[in-house]
Enzyme design. Structure first.
Site, PDB file in Angstrom:
ATOM      1  N   ASP A   7       0.865  -1.191   0.000  1.00  0.00           N
ATOM      2  CA  ASP A   7       0.000   0.000   0.000  1.00  0.00           C
ATOM      3  C   ASP A   7       0.893   1.229   0.000  1.00  0.00           C
ATOM      4  OD1 ASP A   7      -2.367   1.567   0.098  1.00  0.00           O
ATOM      5  OD2 ASP A   7      -2.222   1.743   2.259  1.00  0.00           O
ATOM      6  N   SER A   8       0.299   2.356  -0.369  1.00  0.00           N
ATOM      7  CA  SER A   8       1.047   3.614  -0.308  1.00  0.00           C
ATOM      8  C   SER A   8       1.395   3.956   1.143  1.00  0.00           C
ATOM      9  CB  SER A   8       0.181   4.735  -0.878  1.00  0.00           C
ATOM     10  OG  SER A   8      -1.013   4.825  -0.122  1.00  0.00           O
ATOM     11  N   TYR A  39      -1.003   8.459  -2.533  1.00  0.00           N
ATOM     12  CA  TYR A  39      -1.003   8.266  -3.985  1.00  0.00           C
ATOM     13  C   TYR A  39      -2.236   8.913  -4.633  1.00  0.00           C
ATOM     14  CZ  TYR A  39       2.656   4.592  -4.184  1.00  0.00           C
ATOM     15  OH  TYR A  39       3.827   3.891  -4.158  1.00  0.00           O
ATOM     16  N   GLY A  40      -3.291   9.059  -3.831  1.00  0.00           N
ATOM     17  CA  GLY A  40      -4.591   9.442  -4.384  1.00  0.00           C
ATOM     18  C   GLY A  40      -4.645  10.793  -5.060  1.00  0.00           C
ATOM     19  N   CYS A  70      -4.211  -1.586  -2.218  1.00  0.00           N
ATOM     20  CA  CYS A  70      -4.352  -0.152  -2.439  1.00  0.00           C
ATOM     21  C   CYS A  70      -5.209   0.008  -3.696  1.00  0.00           C
ATOM     22  CB  CYS A  70      -2.972   0.457  -2.656  1.00  0.00           C
ATOM     23  SG  CYS A  70      -2.993   2.210  -3.062  1.00  0.00           S
ATOM     24  N   ASN A  71      -6.375   0.588  -3.535  1.00  0.00           N
ATOM     25  CA  ASN A  71      -7.267   0.757  -4.697  1.00  0.00           C
ATOM     26  C   ASN A  71      -6.687   1.712  -5.710  1.00  0.00           C
ATOM     27  OD1 ASN A  71     -10.107  -0.530  -3.984  1.00  0.00           O
ATOM     28  ND2 ASN A  71      -9.150   0.227  -2.132  1.00  0.00           N
ATOM     29  N   THR A  72      -5.979   2.709  -5.206  1.00  0.00           N
ATOM     30  CA  THR A  72      -5.421   3.716  -6.109  1.00  0.00           C
ATOM     31  C   THR A  72      -4.392   3.067  -7.036  1.00  0.00           C
ATOM     32  OG1 THR A  72      -5.767   5.270  -4.299  1.00  0.00           O
ATOM     33  CG2 THR A  72      -4.418   6.019  -6.133  1.00  0.00           C
ATOM     34  N   THR A 195      -8.302   1.295   1.024  1.00  0.00           N
ATOM     35  CA  THR A 195      -8.025   0.384   2.142  1.00  0.00           C
ATOM     36  C   THR A 195      -7.787   1.120   3.459  1.00  0.00           C
ATOM     37  OG1 THR A 195      -5.720   0.289   1.403  1.00  0.00           O
ATOM     38  CG2 THR A 195      -7.177  -1.507   0.740  1.00  0.00           C
TER      39      THR A 195
HETATM   40  N1  DGL Z   1      -5.027   2.851   0.687  1.00  0.00           N
HETATM   41  C1  DGL Z   1      -4.926   3.515  -0.581  1.00  0.00           C
HETATM   42  C2  DGL Z   1      -6.129   3.121  -1.445  1.00  0.00           C
HETATM   43  O1  DGL Z   1      -6.678   2.094  -1.248  1.00  0.00           O
HETATM   44  C3  DGL Z   1      -4.751   4.949  -0.312  1.00  0.00           C
HETATM   45  C4  DGL Z   1      -4.198   5.704  -1.427  1.00  0.00           C
HETATM   46  C5  DGL Z   1      -3.482   6.974  -1.167  1.00  0.00           C
HETATM   47  O2  DGL Z   1      -2.310   6.902  -0.793  1.00  0.00           O
HETATM   48  O3  DGL Z   1      -4.064   8.027  -1.414  1.00  0.00           O
HETATM   49  O4  DGL Z   1      -6.555   3.789  -2.332  1.00  0.00           O
END
Ligand code: DGL
Length: 269
Positions: A7-8, A39-40, A70-72, A195
Protein backbone atom coordinates in the site's frame (compact mmCIF):
# COMPACT_ATOMS: atom_id res chain seq x y z
CA UNK A 1 6.84 -18.76 2.69
CA UNK A 2 5.57 -15.23 2.27
CA UNK A 3 3.04 -13.20 0.33
CA UNK A 4 3.63 -9.51 -0.36
CA UNK A 5 1.10 -6.85 0.58
CA UNK A 6 1.58 -3.36 -0.78
CA UNK A 7 0.00 0.00 0.00
CA UNK A 8 1.05 3.61 -0.31
CA UNK A 9 0.82 3.82 3.48
CA UNK A 10 -0.95 2.17 6.37
CA UNK A 11 -4.30 1.32 4.76
CA UNK A 12 -3.11 -2.07 3.51
CA UNK A 13 -2.71 -3.14 7.14
CA UNK A 14 -6.49 -3.60 7.22
CA UNK A 15 -6.04 -6.23 4.49
CA UNK A 16 -2.95 -7.71 6.14
CA UNK A 17 -4.79 -8.08 9.43
CA UNK A 18 -7.70 -9.92 7.82
CA UNK A 19 -5.34 -12.06 5.71
CA UNK A 20 -3.27 -13.10 8.75
CA UNK A 21 -6.43 -14.18 10.57
CA UNK A 22 -7.65 -16.11 7.53
CA UNK A 23 -4.22 -17.67 6.83
CA UNK A 24 -2.50 -17.98 10.23
CA UNK A 25 0.37 -20.09 8.86
CA UNK A 26 1.27 -17.62 6.14
CA UNK A 27 3.94 -14.95 6.49
CA UNK A 28 3.51 -11.53 4.93
CA UNK A 29 5.94 -8.94 3.63
CA UNK A 30 4.18 -5.62 4.10
CA UNK A 31 5.51 -2.66 2.14
CA UNK A 32 4.20 0.86 2.76
CA UNK A 33 5.48 3.55 0.44
CA UNK A 34 5.14 6.30 3.03
CA UNK A 35 7.77 8.49 1.40
CA UNK A 36 5.39 8.98 -1.52
CA UNK A 37 2.01 8.76 0.24
CA UNK A 38 -0.71 9.71 -0.49
CA UNK A 39 -1.00 8.27 -3.98
CA UNK A 40 -4.59 9.44 -4.38
CA UNK A 41 -3.61 12.94 -5.51
CA UNK A 42 -0.93 11.78 -8.01
CA UNK A 43 -1.39 11.19 -11.72
CA UNK A 44 -1.69 7.72 -13.18
CA UNK A 45 1.85 7.61 -14.66
CA UNK A 46 3.38 8.53 -11.36
CA UNK A 47 1.32 5.94 -9.46
CA UNK A 48 2.27 3.31 -12.03
CA UNK A 49 6.02 4.01 -11.67
CA UNK A 50 5.92 4.02 -7.86
CA UNK A 51 3.83 0.84 -7.70
CA UNK A 52 6.04 -1.00 -10.20
CA UNK A 53 9.14 -0.12 -8.21
CA UNK A 54 7.64 -1.21 -4.86
CA UNK A 55 6.33 -4.50 -6.26
CA UNK A 56 9.77 -5.30 -7.69
CA UNK A 57 11.31 -4.72 -4.28
CA UNK A 58 8.86 -7.16 -2.69
CA UNK A 59 9.54 -9.78 -5.38
CA UNK A 60 13.27 -9.29 -4.75
CA UNK A 61 12.69 -10.42 -1.16
CA UNK A 62 11.44 -13.79 -2.36
CA UNK A 63 7.67 -13.35 -2.53
CA UNK A 64 6.05 -14.63 -5.73
CA UNK A 65 2.70 -12.98 -5.20
CA UNK A 66 2.05 -9.35 -4.34
CA UNK A 67 -1.42 -8.09 -3.45
CA UNK A 68 -1.89 -4.40 -4.22
CA UNK A 69 -3.83 -3.61 -1.04
CA UNK A 70 -4.35 -0.15 -2.44
CA UNK A 71 -7.27 0.76 -4.70
CA UNK A 72 -5.42 3.72 -6.11
CA UNK A 73 -2.53 1.51 -7.28
CA UNK A 74 -4.96 -1.19 -8.42
CA UNK A 75 -6.89 1.40 -10.44
CA UNK A 76 -3.93 3.21 -11.97
CA UNK A 77 -1.19 0.58 -12.27
CA UNK A 78 -2.40 -3.01 -12.15
CA UNK A 79 -3.71 -3.43 -15.65
CA UNK A 80 -0.64 -1.72 -17.13
CA UNK A 81 1.70 -3.95 -15.13
CA UNK A 82 -0.15 -7.10 -16.13
CA UNK A 83 -0.30 -6.08 -19.79
CA UNK A 84 3.44 -5.29 -19.85
CA UNK A 85 4.07 -8.77 -18.42
CA UNK A 86 5.50 -9.75 -15.05
CA UNK A 87 8.62 -11.92 -14.51
CA UNK A 88 8.17 -15.68 -14.80
CA UNK A 89 6.60 -17.22 -11.67
CA UNK A 90 5.61 -13.84 -10.25
CA UNK A 91 2.10 -12.44 -9.94
CA UNK A 92 0.45 -9.22 -8.89
CA UNK A 93 -3.23 -9.00 -7.89
CA UNK A 94 -5.50 -6.09 -7.04
CA UNK A 95 -8.35 -5.48 -4.64
CA UNK A 96 -11.25 -4.46 -6.89
CA UNK A 97 -12.40 -7.79 -8.20
CA UNK A 98 -13.18 -9.53 -4.87
CA UNK A 99 -15.23 -6.50 -3.88
CA UNK A 100 -17.17 -6.36 -7.11
CA UNK A 101 -17.77 -10.11 -7.04
CA UNK A 102 -19.29 -9.69 -3.55
CA UNK A 103 -21.43 -6.77 -4.68
CA UNK A 104 -22.66 -8.66 -7.73
CA UNK A 105 -23.06 -11.99 -5.87
CA UNK A 106 -20.61 -13.84 -8.08
CA UNK A 107 -18.16 -16.58 -7.26
CA UNK A 108 -14.52 -16.33 -8.28
CA UNK A 109 -13.95 -16.76 -11.99
CA UNK A 110 -17.64 -16.50 -12.92
CA UNK A 111 -17.20 -14.91 -16.33
CA UNK A 112 -20.81 -15.17 -17.44
CA UNK A 113 -22.33 -12.11 -19.14
CA UNK A 114 -23.34 -9.11 -17.03
CA UNK A 115 -26.73 -9.43 -15.39
CA UNK A 116 -29.11 -7.53 -13.13
CA UNK A 117 -28.16 -7.66 -9.45
CA UNK A 118 -29.93 -6.86 -6.18
CA UNK A 119 -28.50 -3.36 -5.73
CA UNK A 120 -29.19 -0.53 -8.16
CA UNK A 121 -27.88 2.56 -6.38
CA UNK A 122 -24.30 2.27 -5.20
CA UNK A 123 -22.17 4.92 -3.54
CA UNK A 124 -18.42 4.66 -4.10
CA UNK A 125 -16.05 6.39 -1.68
CA UNK A 126 -12.45 6.46 -2.89
CA UNK A 127 -9.40 8.64 -3.46
CA UNK A 128 -9.47 11.30 -6.21
CA UNK A 129 -7.18 9.16 -8.43
CA UNK A 130 -9.35 6.05 -8.04
CA UNK A 131 -12.51 8.02 -8.83
CA UNK A 132 -10.86 9.66 -11.86
CA UNK A 133 -9.73 6.26 -13.23
CA UNK A 134 -13.33 4.94 -13.41
CA UNK A 135 -11.77 1.50 -12.88
CA UNK A 136 -14.52 0.50 -10.48
CA UNK A 137 -17.28 1.28 -12.97
CA UNK A 138 -15.35 -0.54 -15.71
CA UNK A 139 -14.97 -3.73 -13.64
CA UNK A 140 -18.59 -3.50 -12.54
CA UNK A 141 -19.84 -3.18 -16.12
CA UNK A 142 -18.27 -6.58 -16.94
CA UNK A 143 -20.48 -8.19 -14.30
CA UNK A 144 -23.67 -6.18 -13.75
CA UNK A 145 -26.19 -4.13 -15.69
CA UNK A 146 -28.44 -1.34 -14.54
CA UNK A 147 -26.35 -0.28 -11.54
CA UNK A 148 -26.13 3.43 -10.96
CA UNK A 149 -22.79 4.34 -9.32
CA UNK A 150 -22.22 7.74 -7.71
CA UNK A 151 -18.59 8.30 -6.80
CA UNK A 152 -17.32 10.63 -4.12
CA UNK A 153 -13.63 11.58 -4.16
CA UNK A 154 -12.72 11.76 -0.48
CA UNK A 155 -9.91 14.31 -0.51
CA UNK A 156 -7.90 14.64 2.71
CA UNK A 157 -9.05 11.46 4.46
CA UNK A 158 -5.89 9.41 3.78
CA UNK A 159 -3.62 12.28 4.90
CA UNK A 160 -5.56 12.72 8.14
CA UNK A 161 -5.36 8.98 8.90
CA UNK A 162 -1.64 8.87 8.11
CA UNK A 163 -1.16 11.84 10.45
CA UNK A 164 -3.13 9.99 13.13
CA UNK A 165 -5.66 12.85 13.24
CA UNK A 166 -8.79 10.75 13.55
CA UNK A 167 -10.97 13.70 14.58
CA UNK A 168 -10.23 15.44 11.30
CA UNK A 169 -10.60 12.15 9.40
CA UNK A 170 -14.05 11.61 10.94
CA UNK A 171 -15.19 15.17 10.14
CA UNK A 172 -14.02 14.74 6.53
CA UNK A 173 -15.83 11.41 6.18
CA UNK A 174 -19.08 12.96 7.44
CA UNK A 175 -18.80 15.85 5.00
CA UNK A 176 -18.00 13.49 2.08
CA UNK A 177 -21.03 11.34 2.97
CA UNK A 178 -23.20 14.47 3.02
CA UNK A 179 -21.85 15.50 -0.39
CA UNK A 180 -22.58 12.05 -1.76
CA UNK A 181 -26.12 12.08 -0.39
CA UNK A 182 -26.81 15.37 -2.15
CA UNK A 183 -26.08 13.56 -5.43
CA UNK A 184 -27.66 10.21 -4.48
CA UNK A 185 -30.09 10.57 -1.57
CA UNK A 186 -30.79 6.86 -1.08
CA UNK A 187 -27.91 4.56 -1.91
CA UNK A 188 -28.61 0.88 -1.12
CA UNK A 189 -24.97 -0.03 -0.83
CA UNK A 190 -21.74 1.83 -0.21
CA UNK A 191 -18.28 0.72 -1.25
CA UNK A 192 -15.29 1.76 0.82
CA UNK A 193 -12.93 1.86 -2.15
CA UNK A 194 -9.77 2.72 -0.26
CA UNK A 195 -8.02 0.38 2.14
CA UNK A 196 -7.58 3.18 4.68
CA UNK A 197 -11.33 3.64 5.07
CA UNK A 198 -12.15 0.49 7.10
CA UNK A 199 -10.38 2.28 9.95
CA UNK A 200 -13.44 4.59 9.87
CA UNK A 201 -16.06 2.07 8.88
CA UNK A 202 -18.29 2.85 11.88
CA UNK A 203 -18.27 6.53 10.94
CA UNK A 204 -19.25 5.76 7.33
CA UNK A 205 -22.03 3.45 8.54
CA UNK A 206 -23.30 5.98 11.06
CA UNK A 207 -23.31 8.83 8.54
CA UNK A 208 -24.95 6.71 5.84
CA UNK A 209 -27.60 5.20 8.13
CA UNK A 210 -28.34 1.58 9.08
CA UNK A 211 -30.27 0.78 5.90
CA UNK A 212 -27.15 1.15 3.71
CA UNK A 213 -25.03 -2.00 3.32
CA UNK A 214 -21.37 -1.01 3.60
CA UNK A 215 -18.89 -3.19 1.70
CA UNK A 216 -15.31 -3.03 2.87
CA UNK A 217 -12.47 -4.96 1.40
CA UNK A 218 -10.35 -6.52 4.11
CA UNK A 219 -12.24 -9.78 4.64
CA UNK A 220 -13.29 -10.10 1.00
CA UNK A 221 -9.68 -9.81 -0.17
CA UNK A 222 -8.47 -12.20 2.55
CA UNK A 223 -11.01 -14.85 1.47
CA UNK A 224 -10.11 -14.39 -2.14
CA UNK A 225 -6.38 -14.70 -1.34
CA UNK A 226 -6.98 -17.92 0.62
CA UNK A 227 -8.97 -19.30 -2.30
CA UNK A 228 -6.24 -18.32 -4.78
CA UNK A 229 -3.47 -19.94 -2.71
CA UNK A 230 -5.46 -23.14 -2.45
CA UNK A 231 -5.58 -23.32 -6.22
CA UNK A 232 -2.02 -22.04 -6.74
CA UNK A 233 -0.02 -23.12 -3.64
CA UNK A 234 3.27 -22.50 -5.47
CA UNK A 235 2.48 -18.77 -5.41
CA UNK A 236 3.19 -18.70 -1.66
CA UNK A 237 6.82 -17.98 -2.48
CA UNK A 238 9.93 -17.76 -0.34
CA UNK A 239 10.87 -14.84 1.89
CA UNK A 240 10.35 -13.91 5.50
CA UNK A 241 7.79 -11.78 7.27
CA UNK A 242 8.67 -8.10 7.38
CA UNK A 243 7.09 -4.70 7.76
CA UNK A 244 8.88 -2.32 5.45
CA UNK A 245 8.45 1.38 4.84
CA UNK A 246 10.10 3.97 2.66
CA UNK A 247 9.21 6.51 5.37
CA UNK A 248 10.36 6.99 8.95
CA UNK A 249 10.18 3.52 10.59
CA UNK A 250 9.70 4.84 14.15
CA UNK A 251 6.81 7.09 13.25
CA UNK A 252 5.17 4.52 10.98
CA UNK A 253 5.51 1.81 13.68
CA UNK A 254 3.76 4.02 16.23
CA UNK A 255 0.83 4.71 13.91
CA UNK A 256 0.55 1.06 12.85
CA UNK A 257 0.54 0.00 16.50
CA UNK A 258 -2.20 2.55 17.21
CA UNK A 259 -4.37 1.24 14.34
CA UNK A 260 -3.90 -2.50 14.78
CA UNK A 261 -3.76 -2.33 18.60
CA UNK A 262 -0.73 -4.62 18.71
CA UNK A 263 2.95 -3.78 18.51
CA UNK A 264 4.13 -3.54 14.89
CA UNK A 265 7.78 -2.72 14.10
CA UNK A 266 8.58 -1.36 10.67
CA UNK A 267 12.09 -1.27 9.24
CA UNK A 268 13.52 0.80 6.42
CA UNK A 269 12.72 -0.74 3.01
N1 DGL B 1 -5.03 2.85 0.69
C1 DGL B 1 -4.93 3.52 -0.58
C2 DGL B 1 -6.13 3.12 -1.45
O1 DGL B 1 -6.68 2.09 -1.25
C3 DGL B 1 -4.75 4.95 -0.31
C4 DGL B 1 -4.20 5.70 -1.43
C5 DGL B 1 -3.48 6.97 -1.17
O2 DGL B 1 -2.31 6.90 -0.79
O3 DGL B 1 -4.06 8.03 -1.41
O4 DGL B 1 -6.56 3.79 -2.33
Amino acid sequence: MAVGIFDSGLGGLTVLDAASKRLPEMEFIYFGDHAHSPYGVRDADDIHELTKDAVQRIWDRGANLVVLACNTASAAALRRMQEAGVPEGKRVLGVFVPLIEALTERHWGDNSPPREVAVQHVALFATPATVASRAFQRELAFRAIGVDVEAQACGGVVDAIEEGDMILAEALVRSHVEALKRKMPKPEAAILGCTHYPLLQDVFQDALGPEVKVFSQANLVADSLADYLERRPEMAGAGEAAYLTTGDPGRVSDRATQFLRRRISFSAA
